[in-house]
Design a protein around this motif. Structure first.
Motif, short mmCIF file in Angstrom:
data_model
loop_
_atom_site.label_atom_id
_atom_site.label_comp_id
_atom_site.label_asym_id
_atom_site.label_seq_id
_atom_site.Cartn_x
_atom_site.Cartn_y
_atom_site.Cartn_z
N HIS A 377 0.85 -1.21 0.00
CA HIS A 377 0.00 0.00 0.00
C HIS A 377 0.88 1.25 0.00
O HIS A 377 1.90 1.28 0.67
N PRO A 378 0.56 2.31 -0.75
CA PRO A 378 -0.64 2.56 -1.55
C PRO A 378 -0.39 2.45 -3.05
O PRO A 378 -1.02 3.16 -3.84
N LEU A 379 0.52 1.59 -3.46
CA LEU A 379 0.91 1.52 -4.87
C LEU A 379 -0.05 0.72 -5.73
O LEU A 379 0.02 0.76 -6.95
N GLN A 380 -0.98 -0.02 -5.10
CA GLN A 380 -1.77 -1.00 -5.85
C GLN A 380 -2.95 -0.39 -6.62
O GLN A 380 -3.48 0.64 -6.26
N LEU A 459 -3.22 -5.29 -7.64
CA LEU A 459 -2.04 -5.54 -8.47
C LEU A 459 -1.21 -4.28 -8.64
O LEU A 459 -1.70 -3.15 -8.52
N ILE A 460 0.06 -4.51 -8.88
CA ILE A 460 1.02 -3.45 -9.22
C ILE A 460 1.66 -3.85 -10.55
O ILE A 460 2.22 -4.94 -10.66
N ASN A 461 1.54 -3.01 -11.54
CA ASN A 461 2.00 -3.38 -12.88
C ASN A 461 3.33 -2.73 -13.22
O ASN A 461 3.58 -2.30 -14.35
N LYS A 462 4.20 -2.65 -12.21
CA LYS A 462 5.56 -2.15 -12.41
C LYS A 462 6.53 -3.07 -11.68
O LYS A 462 6.13 -3.87 -10.83
N THR A 463 7.79 -2.94 -12.00
CA THR A 463 8.82 -3.71 -11.30
C THR A 463 8.73 -3.43 -9.80
O THR A 463 8.65 -2.26 -9.39
N TYR A 464 8.71 -4.49 -9.01
CA TYR A 464 8.53 -4.34 -7.56
C TYR A 464 9.68 -5.03 -6.84
O TYR A 464 9.91 -6.24 -7.01
N ILE A 465 10.43 -4.25 -6.06
CA ILE A 465 11.55 -4.79 -5.28
C ILE A 465 11.11 -4.95 -3.83
O ILE A 465 10.67 -3.99 -3.20
N TYR A 466 11.22 -6.16 -3.33
CA TYR A 466 10.82 -6.41 -1.94
C TYR A 466 11.89 -7.26 -1.27
O TYR A 466 12.13 -8.40 -1.68
N GLY A 467 12.55 -6.70 -0.27
CA GLY A 467 13.64 -7.42 0.36
C GLY A 467 14.74 -7.65 -0.64
O GLY A 467 15.12 -6.76 -1.41
#
Length: 576
Positions: A377-380, A459-467
């Protein structure tokens, strides 16, 4: 471009913290000569009868600065029997160096001596001599007591006696009188004599004094003199990390064939549900990993899994935290009972039975947990499916509803992907896919979903970096009952129940000013337990009501000022 930078800053901070947490295990913990942390216990009593509740507060202190410790954010408490076997264990979240808990004395506990042990993960590295303990007596009137507890002689441990009111130059306890009637309001004023008291940390217990044996617990003043006078040497075999940022969950992976590399492998821990969370970390050269959990959500059901294409080649497991620290603790004082105590035991037993029979009308309430948002949140972008024409299958829903999503079929395998129309359009990598926050690696199972049971899709339709891992987008399906279970199985995935910190409570207190003629019996021996005392300017006040029980009662205040100075005060009054 600005949005991308804002997004990456917290992400990079998270990556750095995970890396530091895992590489910390590479350093020799035993190179630290002293563990400058200890825990003080303030409990409402040291003698309990079956059916009663032990209330306690833990104060986490720095033995060098003599102030509240800013190291550990989690405390632990264990109840040990006379053979030092653990019977109960609880985790406590610390707020500004202190935390509160309680546990019920069931009929499973036999009459005898017990120990209450308090520690942090960090202090487990200390030698046994530095472990904080509180000796307890438990009396179970529903069993025949051991012959060793019955004596015609005077008990070794003194019977509970009326406390001598104590004075100090920091806080003054004042009641408008020294004798009250049944169900009468008591207005207790606490006057702070110095400024550093106002930002201190204190707890108050008000409890009946009776004729049963009691082990006088160490007060805050004596504890500080004792604990700070010892050299808290670090055990040469120290292995326990300090929980600096929160609760640490650790484990390891191993290769089934011993041919697979276990270093730098991705592992994930999902806490699925309505308020879900997901943590991802990398393993070190030994295959070990650490997760740092947030206090909220407080979910205990978790799914642990290796996140690799060859995941079936690995076995994942959680560490069992077993310290040898408690094995050598010396015995508690022996409990001795005689015929003169029969009446007090019967009266307390009857009182606890009556109180427990009316528990539904007098139960404690859990404090409201802070509102949590999904970690993304809040990118979705969100699709609430009731806002659209519903389709029975995921295939149809992707085609007709989810504009930014598409699927592919390679042989007999399905995969889902996202489109980013502001850049290159379709992405070909793997997005992070979840159902109710549960990470899904084999997306084939999504295509068996009954979409009538899905509430929304985020959903997020962009590259997502997590950890430590980069995904080509993110997709989360939220079910209507928040109870999805995966079909995945194997040694690489494990469903576990985690012990989480206790949720804070608001303890029940009757108010007879609202309903003075209430006909519900009131046989409380514990008139008040106030674990948090806040001073407004130079004064704080506590209002509570006496019960139907007559006799002498003790007010006990323990705690520490802002400067870390210990305060211990006792006062008494009677109910006639």
């Amino acid at each position: 471009m600005k949005k991308l930078i804002l997004f990456l800053i917290p992400t990079l901070l998270f990556v750095t913290s995970v890396w530091a947490q895992n590489t910390h295990t590479e350093k020799p913990l035993n190179s630290i000569p002293f563990i400058e942390e200890t825990v003080y216990i303030h409990s409402n009593t040291s003698t309990l009868v079956t059916g009663e509740t032990l209330y306690y507060k833990l104060y986490c202190l720095n033995t060098v600065s003599k102030n509240f410790s800013n190291i550990s954010k989690i405390g632990y408490i264990e109840l040990l029997d006379k053979d030092n076997q653990s019977l109960l264990k609880q985790k406590i979240g610390f707020n500004n160096g202190s935390g509160v808990g309680d546990f019920f004395i069931s009929g499973n506990y036999k009459t005898g001596s017990y120990k209450l042990i308090a520690y942090t993960n960090w202090t487990l590295n200390k030698t046994a001599a530095n472990v904080t303990r509180l000796d307890l007596f438990i009396i179970n009137p529903y069993e025949t007591p051991p012959t060793s507890t019955i004596t015609k002689d005077i008990p070794i441990v003194k019977k509970n006696q009326e406390a001598t009111p104590s004075e100090n130059d920091k806080i003054e306890l004042i009641t408008e009188k020294k004798q009250f009637g049944n169900r009468e309001k008591v207005h207790l004023r606490l006057n702070a004599k110095t400024d550093d008291v106002r930002n201190g940390n204190f707890s108050v217990s008000v409890r009946k004094i009776d004729n049963l044996p009691v082990i006088q617990p160490i007060n805050a003043v004596a504890f500080q003199n004792s604990a700070y006078g010892k050299t808290a040497e670090n055990d040469k075999k120290s292995t326990f990390l300090p929980e600096l940022r929160g609760e640490i969950i650790s484990g390891s992976i191993s290769s089934k064939s011993n041919n697979e590399n276990v270093k730098d492998k991705t592992v994930a821990l999902s806490l699925p549900g309505k308020n879900f969370d997901l943590k991802i970390a990398k393993t070190n050269h030994e295959g070990k990993f650490n997760f740092i959990l947030d206090r909220d959500p407080a979910s205990s059901d978790a799914v642990l899994q290796v996140v690799e294409n060859n995941r079936d080649n690995y076995i994942i497991s959680l560490d069992k935290k077993e310290a040898n620290t408690f094995k050598s603790l010396h015995e508690s004082p022996e409990l001795h009972l005689d015929s003169s105590m029969k009446k007090d035991i019967e009266e307390r037993s009857i009182a606890s039975q009556i109180e427990n029979n009316y528990y539904q009308l007098k139960n404690d309430s859990l404090k409201k947990q802070s509102k949590t948002y999904p970690f993304f949140h809040p990118l979705q972008i969100e699709y609430i499916l009731d806002d659209y024409s519903r389709f029975p299958t995921l295939k149809e829903s992707i085609v007709e509803v989810f504009f930014e999503m598409y699927y592919k079929k390679t042989g007999e395998k399905y995969s889902v992907h996202v489109r980013d129309f502001n850049s290159k359009g379709e992405t070909f990598g793997e997005p992070m896919v979840m159902v109710d926050g549960l990470l899904i690696q084999d997306t084939d199972e999504l295509f068996t979903l009954d979409m009538q049971h899905i509430y929304k899709v985020s959903l997020i339709n962009k590259t997502y970096i997590y950890g430590p891992k980069t995904f080509d987008g993110l997709i989360n399906f939220t079910t209507k009952n928040f109870a999805y279970t995966t079909n995945a199985s194997g040694d690489f995935i494990k469903k576990v129940t985690l012990q989480r910190p206790l949720i804070e409570k608001k303890y029940f207190a009757p108010d007879y000013s609202v309903n003075p003629n209430q006909r519900i019996p009131d046989f409380r021996y514990q008139l008040a337990w106030i674990p948090e005392i806040n001073f407004q300017n130079q004064e704080s006040s506590i209002d509570f009501f006496t019960s139907d029980v007559k006799g002498n009662f003790e007010i006990s205040l323990e705690g520490f000022t802002k400067k870390g100075e210990p305060i211990s005060i006792k006062s008494t009054f009677s109910v006639e």
